[in-house]
Design a protein around this motif. Structure first.
Motif, mmCIF file in Angstrom:
data_model
loop_
_atom_site.group_PDB
_atom_site.id
_atom_site.type_symbol
_atom_site.label_atom_id
_atom_site.label_comp_id
_atom_site.label_asym_id
_atom_site.label_seq_id
_atom_site.Cartn_x
_atom_site.Cartn_y
_atom_site.Cartn_z
ATOM 1 N N TYR A 179 0.838 -1.196 0.000
ATOM 2 C CA TYR A 179 0.000 0.000 0.000
ATOM 3 C C TYR A 179 0.877 1.252 0.000
ATOM 4 O O TYR A 179 1.692 1.447 0.913
ATOM 5 C CB TYR A 179 -0.941 -0.018 1.203
ATOM 6 N N GLU A 180 0.681 2.104 -1.015
ATOM 7 C CA GLU A 180 1.514 3.292 -1.187
ATOM 8 C C GLU A 180 1.418 4.256 -0.014
ATOM 9 O O GLU A 180 2.398 4.892 0.365
ATOM 10 C CB GLU A 180 1.131 4.017 -2.481
ATOM 11 N N ASP A 181 0.218 4.391 0.537
ATOM 12 C CA ASP A 181 0.032 5.315 1.661
ATOM 13 C C ASP A 181 0.354 4.659 2.995
ATOM 14 O O ASP A 181 0.054 5.194 4.058
ATOM 15 C CB ASP A 181 -1.383 5.890 1.673
ATOM 16 N N GLY A 182 0.947 3.485 2.924
ATOM 17 C CA GLY A 182 1.340 2.785 4.144
ATOM 18 C C GLY A 182 0.196 1.971 4.720
ATOM 19 O O GLY A 182 -0.966 2.161 4.372
ATOM 20 N N PHE A 183 0.540 1.061 5.561
ATOM 21 C CA PHE A 183 -0.449 0.213 6.226
ATOM 22 C C PHE A 183 -0.006 0.071 7.663
ATOM 23 O O PHE A 183 1.116 -0.359 7.931
ATOM 24 C CB PHE A 183 -0.542 -1.154 5.554
ATOM 25 N N GLN A 184 -0.863 0.471 8.579
ATOM 26 C CA GLN A 184 -0.481 0.411 9.989
ATOM 27 C C GLN A 184 -0.185 -1.028 10.385
ATOM 28 O O GLN A 184 -0.986 -1.932 10.149
ATOM 29 C CB GLN A 184 -1.600 0.974 10.865
ATOM 30 N N ALA A 185 0.974 -1.223 10.976
ATOM 31 C CA ALA A 185 1.401 -2.577 11.349
ATOM 32 C C ALA A 185 0.381 -3.234 12.259
ATOM 33 O O ALA A 185 -0.154 -2.617 13.184
ATOM 34 C CB ALA A 185 2.759 -2.528 12.038
ATOM 35 N N LEU A 186 0.102 -4.485 11.963
ATOM 36 C CA LEU A 186 -0.874 -5.231 12.761
ATOM 37 C C LEU A 186 -0.232 -5.725 14.049
ATOM 38 O O LEU A 186 0.880 -6.260 14.033
ATOM 39 C CB LEU A 186 -1.396 -6.432 11.968
ATOM 40 N N PRO A 187 -0.944 -5.600 15.165
ATOM 41 C CA PRO A 187 -0.439 -6.167 16.412
ATOM 42 C C PRO A 187 -0.704 -7.664 16.465
ATOM 43 O O PRO A 187 -1.561 -8.186 15.737
ATOM 44 C CB PRO A 187 -1.248 -5.426 17.480
ATOM 45 N N MET A 188 0.008 -8.347 17.326
ATOM 46 C CA MET A 188 -0.155 -9.789 17.455
ATOM 47 C C MET A 188 -1.560 -10.175 17.912
ATOM 48 O O MET A 188 -2.056 -11.261 17.588
ATOM 49 C CB MET A 188 0.896 -10.339 18.421
ATOM 50 N N ASN A 189 -2.248 -9.279 18.640
ATOM 51 C CA ASN A 189 -3.572 -9.654 19.152
ATOM 52 C C ASN A 189 -4.580 -9.907 18.046
ATOM 53 O O ASN A 189 -5.614 -10.526 18.271
ATOM 54 C CB ASN A 189 -4.108 -8.615 20.150
#
Length: 285
Positions: A179-189
């Motif tokens: 994703y060009e606008d970035g993708f917020q990193a997913l947490p392990m939960n």
């Protein structure tokens, strides 16, 4: 003798008292044959006795569960609803319940708790909270069990779910690049594991067959097939409109049994698992 695959430790221990509600991060937990003590001991069922999860009711992610001595304390984010504190019962009304293909008998936790969940989820159905009964065995699938009549809680099918940290890092890197606008990193939960192991190689856990966590041996028996719950924010209950991370995972983790992320494991001993315990690989596939 262990198969040396680098120095690994447990970096996350999680218990989920009520199936599909928020989990609790703990420093240590007691391992029993069917999972951590208190893990998925409770679940919600509908009027037909069928299990209720975030797959259909993502608002379950907003329900926080706390354990205080012999009581459970429930609270729900985003609704004007008082906390509910109650003492679980093992002597209530027994009702027949259904979880996947399994049918068993569970213990109803009463009208007050049922009405609280109906208000929290904004449903008119008579949802009930039930507790697993010690009188009725729910067995692991014989296809993957390592012994006859191995028990499991109200988890989907196996006592423990294990994920390596490098596997999540690999997924987050792919999402960020996509994703060009970035993708917020997913947490392990987002993936609701019981055990998180610090790893250097993505999906190295796929190669494990027998591991030792602290002093306890576990058999690694089956990859975990993932569903829409992985697209659900485990704080707000909101679904990802892009259907991520399932969409990206399907591009490289799609196998015959589904979209796989994490490993289902079965304990071969009982005892205590602690945050920071060393993880040794005793046998690989």
């Amino acid at each position: 003798m262990g198969v040396f695959l680098g120095f690994m430790r447990v970096t996350g221990v999680f218990v989920y008292p009520i199936k599909s509600c928020r989990g609790i991060r703990v420093d240590s937990a007691e391992v029993t044959a069917k999972g951590f003590v208190g893990d998925r001991e409770f679940m919600i069922v509908d009027e037909q006795g069928k299990f209720v999860t975030q797959r259909k009711y993502p608002r379950l992610a907003t329900i926080e569960v706390k354990v205080a001595e012999n009581e459970l304390i429930l609270s729900a984010d985003g609704v004007n609803l008082d906390c509910l504190r109650f003492q679980p019962s093992l002597s209530g009304r027994e009702i027949r319940v259904e979880i996947w293909r399994d049918r068993t008998t569970a213990i109803d936790q009463g009208d007050k708790v049922a009405k609280w969940f109906q208000a929290a989820l904004n449903v008119s159905q008579d949802f009930r909270l039930v507790r697993q009964s010690p009188r009725y065995l729910r067995p692991i699938s014989p296809q993957f069990a390592t012994a006859e009549n191995q028990p499991v809680s109200f988890a989907d099918g196996y006592p423990f779910l294990l994920i390596g940290t490098a596997s999540l890092t690999d997924l987050n890197n792919k999402l960020a690049a996509k994703y060009e606008d970035g993708f917020q990193a997913l947490p392990m939960n987002r993936f609701r594991p019981n055990l998180v192991v610090e790893t250097d190689e993505a999906f190295v856990e796929d190669k494990w067959k027998v591991i030792q966590v602290g002093k306890i041996k576990f058999s690694v028996v089956k990859p975990c097939s993932r569903c829409v719950i992985t697209t659900t924010n485990q704080v707000t209950g909101e679904r990802n409109k892009l259907k991520e991370p399932l969409l990206t995972l399907s591009s490289y983790r799609q196998f015959s049994g589904g979209i796989m992320f994490g490993q289902n494991v079965i304990p071969e001993q009982i005892g205590i698992v602690n945050l920071g315990d060393e993880v040794q690989v005793l046998q690989v596939c």
